[in-house]
Design a protein around this motif. Structure first.
Motif, PDB file in Angstrom:
ATOM      1  N   TRP A   1       0.805  -1.219   0.000  1.00  0.00           N
ATOM      2  CA  TRP A   1       0.000   0.000   0.000  1.00  0.00           C
ATOM      3  C   TRP A   1       0.837   1.268   0.000  1.00  0.00           C
ATOM      4  O   TRP A   1       0.375   2.313  -0.451  1.00  0.00           O
ATOM      5  CB  TRP A   1      -0.964  -0.003   1.187  1.00  0.00           C
ATOM      6  N   VAL A   2       2.081   1.190   0.493  1.00  0.00           N
ATOM      7  CA  VAL A   2       2.944   2.374   0.449  1.00  0.00           C
ATOM      8  C   VAL A   2       3.192   2.773  -1.002  1.00  0.00           C
ATOM      9  O   VAL A   2       3.066   3.947  -1.381  1.00  0.00           O
ATOM     10  CB  VAL A   2       4.275   2.105   1.182  1.00  0.00           C
ATOM     11  N   LYS A   3       3.501   1.770  -1.838  1.00  0.00           N
ATOM     12  CA  LYS A   3       3.742   2.061  -3.251  1.00  0.00           C
ATOM     13  C   LYS A   3       2.466   2.515  -3.955  1.00  0.00           C
ATOM     14  O   LYS A   3       2.498   3.406  -4.804  1.00  0.00           O
ATOM     15  CB  LYS A   3       4.313   0.824  -3.940  1.00  0.00           C
ATOM     16  N   VAL A   4       1.346   1.891  -3.586  1.00  0.00           N
ATOM     17  CA  VAL A   4       0.074   2.288  -4.200  1.00  0.00           C
ATOM     18  C   VAL A   4      -0.235   3.745  -3.913  1.00  0.00           C
ATOM     19  O   VAL A   4      -0.576   4.524  -4.805  1.00  0.00           O
ATOM     20  CB  VAL A   4      -1.070   1.387  -3.698  1.00  0.00           C
ATOM     21  N   PHE A   5      -0.103   4.145  -2.650  1.00  0.00           N
ATOM     22  CA  PHE A   5      -0.439   5.516  -2.286  1.00  0.00           C
ATOM     23  C   PHE A   5       0.548   6.521  -2.862  1.00  0.00           C
ATOM     24  O   PHE A   5       0.171   7.641  -3.206  1.00  0.00           O
ATOM     25  CB  PHE A   5      -0.516   5.659  -0.760  1.00  0.00           C
ATOM     26  N   LEU A   6       1.827   6.131  -2.972  1.00  0.00           N
ATOM     27  CA  LEU A   6       2.795   7.043  -3.584  1.00  0.00           C
ATOM     28  C   LEU A   6       2.487   7.242  -5.066  1.00  0.00           C
ATOM     29  O   LEU A   6       2.520   8.367  -5.574  1.00  0.00           O
ATOM     30  CB  LEU A   6       4.207   6.496  -3.398  1.00  0.00           C
ATOM     31  N   GLY A   7       2.187   6.135  -5.757  1.00  0.00           N
ATOM     32  CA  GLY A   7       1.853   6.251  -7.174  1.00  0.00           C
ATOM     33  C   GLY A   7       0.558   6.994  -7.403  1.00  0.00           C
ATOM     34  O   GLY A   7       0.478   7.892  -8.258  1.00  0.00           O
ATOM     35  N   PHE A   8      -0.474   6.635  -6.626  1.00  0.00           N
ATOM     36  CA  PHE A   8      -1.760   7.320  -6.757  1.00  0.00           C
ATOM     37  C   PHE A   8      -1.636   8.782  -6.338  1.00  0.00           C
ATOM     38  O   PHE A   8      -2.229   9.673  -6.956  1.00  0.00           O
ATOM     39  CB  PHE A   8      -2.813   6.607  -5.902  1.00  0.00           C
ATOM     40  N   GLY A   9      -0.838   9.028  -5.277  1.00  0.00           N
ATOM     41  CA  GLY A   9      -0.626  10.414  -4.832  1.00  0.00           C
ATOM     42  C   GLY A   9       0.017  11.264  -5.906  1.00  0.00           C
ATOM     43  O   GLY A   9      -0.325  12.438  -6.080  1.00  0.00           O
TER      44      GLY A   9
ATOM     45  N   MET B   1      -0.366  10.864  -9.124  1.00  0.00           N
ATOM     46  CA  MET B   1      -1.420  11.150 -10.104  1.00  0.00           C
ATOM     47  C   MET B   1      -2.371  12.234  -9.594  1.00  0.00           C
ATOM     48  O   MET B   1      -2.825  13.090 -10.359  1.00  0.00           O
ATOM     49  CB  MET B   1      -2.192   9.881 -10.427  1.00  0.00           C
ATOM     50  N   VAL B   2      -2.670  12.202  -8.303  1.00  0.00           N
ATOM     51  CA  VAL B   2      -3.545  13.218  -7.710  1.00  0.00           C
ATOM     52  C   VAL B   2      -2.910  14.606  -7.819  1.00  0.00           C
ATOM     53  O   VAL B   2      -3.579  15.591  -8.149  1.00  0.00           O
ATOM     54  CB  VAL B   2      -3.839  12.874  -6.236  1.00  0.00           C
ATOM     55  N   ILE B   3      -1.599  14.689  -7.531  1.00  0.00           N
ATOM     56  CA  ILE B   3      -0.901  15.978  -7.664  1.00  0.00           C
ATOM     57  C   ILE B   3      -0.947  16.455  -9.112  1.00  0.00           C
ATOM     58  O   ILE B   3      -1.149  17.651  -9.390  1.00  0.00           O
ATOM     59  CB  ILE B   3       0.560  15.844  -7.183  1.00  0.00           C
ATOM     60  N   GLY B   4      -0.777  15.525 -10.047  1.00  0.00           N
ATOM     61  CA  GLY B   4      -0.852  15.897 -11.460  1.00  0.00           C
ATOM     62  C   GLY B   4      -2.225  16.409 -11.851  1.00  0.00           C
ATOM     63  O   GLY B   4      -2.355  17.399 -12.583  1.00  0.00           O
TER      64      GLY B   4
ATOM     65  N   ILE C   1       6.300  13.035 -12.190  1.00  0.00           N
ATOM     66  CA  ILE C   1       6.934  12.038 -13.053  1.00  0.00           C
ATOM     67  C   ILE C   1       7.677  10.999 -12.220  1.00  0.00           C
ATOM     68  O   ILE C   1       7.610   9.790 -12.484  1.00  0.00           O
ATOM     69  CB  ILE C   1       7.898  12.713 -14.047  1.00  0.00           C
ATOM     70  N   PHE C   2       8.384  11.455 -11.196  1.00  0.00           N
ATOM     71  CA  PHE C   2       9.122  10.529 -10.331  1.00  0.00           C
ATOM     72  C   PHE C   2       8.177   9.563  -9.625  1.00  0.00           C
ATOM     73  O   PHE C   2       8.381   8.343  -9.646  1.00  0.00           O
ATOM     74  CB  PHE C   2       9.940  11.313  -9.301  1.00  0.00           C
ATOM     75  N   LEU C   3       7.125  10.092  -9.000  1.00  0.00           N
ATOM     76  CA  LEU C   3       6.207   9.249  -8.227  1.00  0.00           C
ATOM     77  C   LEU C   3       5.446   8.279  -9.125  1.00  0.00           C
ATOM     78  O   LEU C   3       5.342   7.084  -8.829  1.00  0.00           O
ATOM     79  CB  LEU C   3       5.228  10.123  -7.446  1.00  0.00           C
ATOM     80  N   VAL C   4       4.909   8.793 -10.219  1.00  0.00           N
ATOM     81  CA  VAL C   4       4.124   7.939 -11.117  1.00  0.00           C
ATOM     82  C   VAL C   4       5.026   6.934 -11.828  1.00  0.00           C
ATOM     83  O   VAL C   4       4.705   5.734 -11.925  1.00  0.00           O
ATOM     84  CB  VAL C   4       3.348   8.791 -12.137  1.00  0.00           C
ATOM     85  N   GLY C   5       6.169   7.401 -12.329  1.00  0.00           N
ATOM     86  CA  GLY C   5       7.065   6.513 -13.050  1.00  0.00           C
ATOM     87  C   GLY C   5       7.629   5.394 -12.186  1.00  0.00           C
ATOM     88  O   GLY C   5       7.867   4.282 -12.668  1.00  0.00           O
ATOM     89  N   ARG C   6       7.825   5.665 -10.903  1.00  0.00           N
ATOM     90  CA  ARG C   6       8.427   4.671 -10.024  1.00  0.00           C
ATOM     91  C   ARG C   6       7.400   3.755  -9.366  1.00  0.00           C
ATOM     92  O   ARG C   6       7.666   2.554  -9.160  1.00  0.00           O
ATOM     93  CB  ARG C   6       9.248   5.385  -8.943  1.00  0.00           C
TER      94      ARG C   6
END
Length: 541
Positions: A31-39, A41-44, A204-209
């Protein structure tokens, strides 16, 4: 969801103090990775939605900076909205073809480059061109967030994700003008666009990773419906232009608006037919087979009109009728945004634990009652008088928006979530444009009607009007006016215009309230829905 986020090899049973969390497809989730990736996208999404509001407060500075006319500078906003609307329905197809992560990173990279190009523009033509490209990439960054929330998160977490998406819509319209004004004052108007660069790099960093939620299907690149794409582009561009410019051009009295309206009607019908008969439609209309989705789309339309319409009416009233400064208007309007922001967690709990039909009825009823208070508006209304209206509208709209979105997709399979997300976001944006066009027409038409009625009633045959005119004449004479009668007549005319404008605002608030009451009635036709995890197969696949 791929192994970068989901870990099927992880044991399904852990110690009691560290339970395994399950994703939408029942797999173990980091869930840490899920929230970082989703977060990310939310910022974008926030950045893309903010970029229309942040520019609104600094159009005068931009106009002088590039030497544009008033008509030309308006296209800096209009072209962004036109481009945004065109690309939104395509996001479902493109994310299926390329995968959410790749598609989103490409969109953000494009948004950063075009933001820099807009900020560096030194001519009107260059700015409008790059602003159109920026709008295309911005529109691509908005729908995937809702689709991801509905496909990656399990049913019990989706309302929370939906609340977050609702907050982004609220915050962008609330803090955008204020943030834009401060950036322009402290640095320059060019930083309205340059500020997107560091934020975009973070996205880009959060979504790409971390946003490795699904895999693309390259086979979709074969058999793309180019005819459908062309028809959709012409339809949406024509319709949006008519809505944006129709009132200022006199609607169908202007031949350009008339022919574009005809074009929109013909290409709209042709586009729908094409999507229904083509074997691989560019925009799937399958979600409309679900009754709740169709009703939810109408309710999403109403919430879009309520959200953008109320935000449109009040600043005009406060600025033109009351003569408030930009700061005073901003302080007054902050009530709605603050209410929606603070009430979001409460709204989320209501929707989670309550029948969505009840939540929608409560939300739309509260919004309708609040907006209806504006029918009694007078030329003395300010912060205090608008306070209750804004609180009720903000709370009601937030509850109704979350409930309508949740209800719309509750009975859809996960495979349709991306298509549904693109349609929901498109309808919300188009609703804002239609709402503004209708409200602008009401203000101008009803203002003229009320002026004629008041002017007829204020004839010299009316004792009260004659007395007021005599009093004004005496005041002008006492002040040393060279033509006291003429000055008194001019003052009387201004008073009639002002009162006619106030009455037209009352009519506009009444129209908004009627729309919300209509949505209350529709809520009774919604089929009962329950979130069935067994029905939500496939997660983000």
């Amino acid at each position: 969801m791929t192994d970068a986020v989901l870990h099927p090899e992880a044991p399904r049973v852990r110690k009691p103090d560290a339970p395994v969390m399950l994703g939408a497809d029942g797999s173990a989730v980091d869930w840490v990775k899920v929230f970082l990736g989703f977060g990310g996208m939310v910022i974008g999404q926030f950045m893309a939605m903010l970029d229309i509001q942040i520019v609104a407060s600094s159009l005068v500075q931009i106009q002088s900076g590039i030497g544009a006319t008033a008509d030309e500078i308006s296209w800096v906003q209009t072209i962004y909205l036109l481009a945004e609307v065109v690309v939104m329905p395509l996001t479902a197809y493109l994310t299926k073809m390329w995968g959410t992560r790749s598609f989103y990173v490409i969109a953000v990279v494009g948004f950063i480059i075009t933001s820099a190009a807009v900020g560096l523009s030194s001519s009107v033509a260059a700015m409008i061109f790059f602003r159109a490209l920026q709008g295309l990439f911005a529109g691509a960054m908005i729908p995937p967030v809702f689709a991801t929330a509905m496909t990656v998160f399990p049913p019990e977490r989706r309302v929370t994700a939906n609340v977050i998406v609702g907050l982004i819509v609220t915050l962008s319209s609330t803090i955008g003008p204020t943030l834009g004004g401060h950036l322009t004052d402290l640095l320059s108007w060019r930083w309205l666009f340059f500020i997107n660069i560091p934020v975009g790099v973070l996205v880009i960093f959060l979504v790409g990773r971390y946003a490795n939620f699904d895999k693309g299907d390259p086979s979709l690149s074969k058999g793309i419906d180019w005819w459908g794409l062309g028809l959709m582009a012409v339809f949406l561009l024509s319709m949006q232009y008519c809505l944006e410019e129709g009132n200022s051009e006199g609607w169908f009295d202007d031949p350009v608006i008339l022919w574009l309206a005809v074009t929109a009607g013909l290409t709209g019908v042709a586009f729908i037919w094409r999507q229904l008969v083509y074997w691989q439609p560019i925009v799937s209309l399958a979600p409309f087979r679900d009754r709740n989705f169709s009703l939810g789309i109408v309710m999403t339309f109403v919430t879009g009109v309520s959200l953008f319409g109320g935000t449109f009416l009040m600043p005009i009233f406060l600025g033109q009728v009351r003569g408030f400064s930009s700061a005073e208007v901003g302080n007054t309007m902050l009530v709605t945004g603050a209410t929606m922001f603070l009430s979001a967690p409460i709204a989320g709990r209501l929707v989670r634990f309550m029948d969505p039909r009840v939540a929608m009825i409560l939300g739309f009823s509260l919004a309708a009652w609040g907006i209806q208070q504006g029918v009694r508006v007078t030329d003395q209304w300010g912060f205090a008088e608008f306070f209750i209206l804004q609180v009720a509208r903000g709370l009601g709209t937030m509850v109704a928006m979350i409930a309508a979105q949740q209800m719309s997709v509750a009975s859809l399979p996960v495979t349709m979530m991306k298509d549904a997300s693109g349609l929901i976001n498109l309808v919300r944006n188009v609703a804002g444009a239609i709402g503004l066009a209708v409200l602008s027409t009401i203000l101008s038409h009803q203002g003229a009607v009320h002026y004629m009625d008041l002017a007829s009633a204020a004839s010299m045959d009316n004792a009260a009007s004659a007395g007021l005119m005599d009093g004004l004449t005496q005041m002008m004479a006492a002040s040393g006016a060279s033509d006291p009668n003429g000055m008194a007549a001019k003052a009387m005319n201004l008073m009639i215009h002002r009162q006619a404008a106030v009455l037209s605002f009352g009519d506009a608030f009444a129209a908004l309230a009627m729309g919300c009451w209509f949505a209350v009635g529709l809520a009774f036709f919604v089929k009962p829905v329950s979130i069935d995890p067994a029905k939500q197969q496939g997660g983000g696949h």
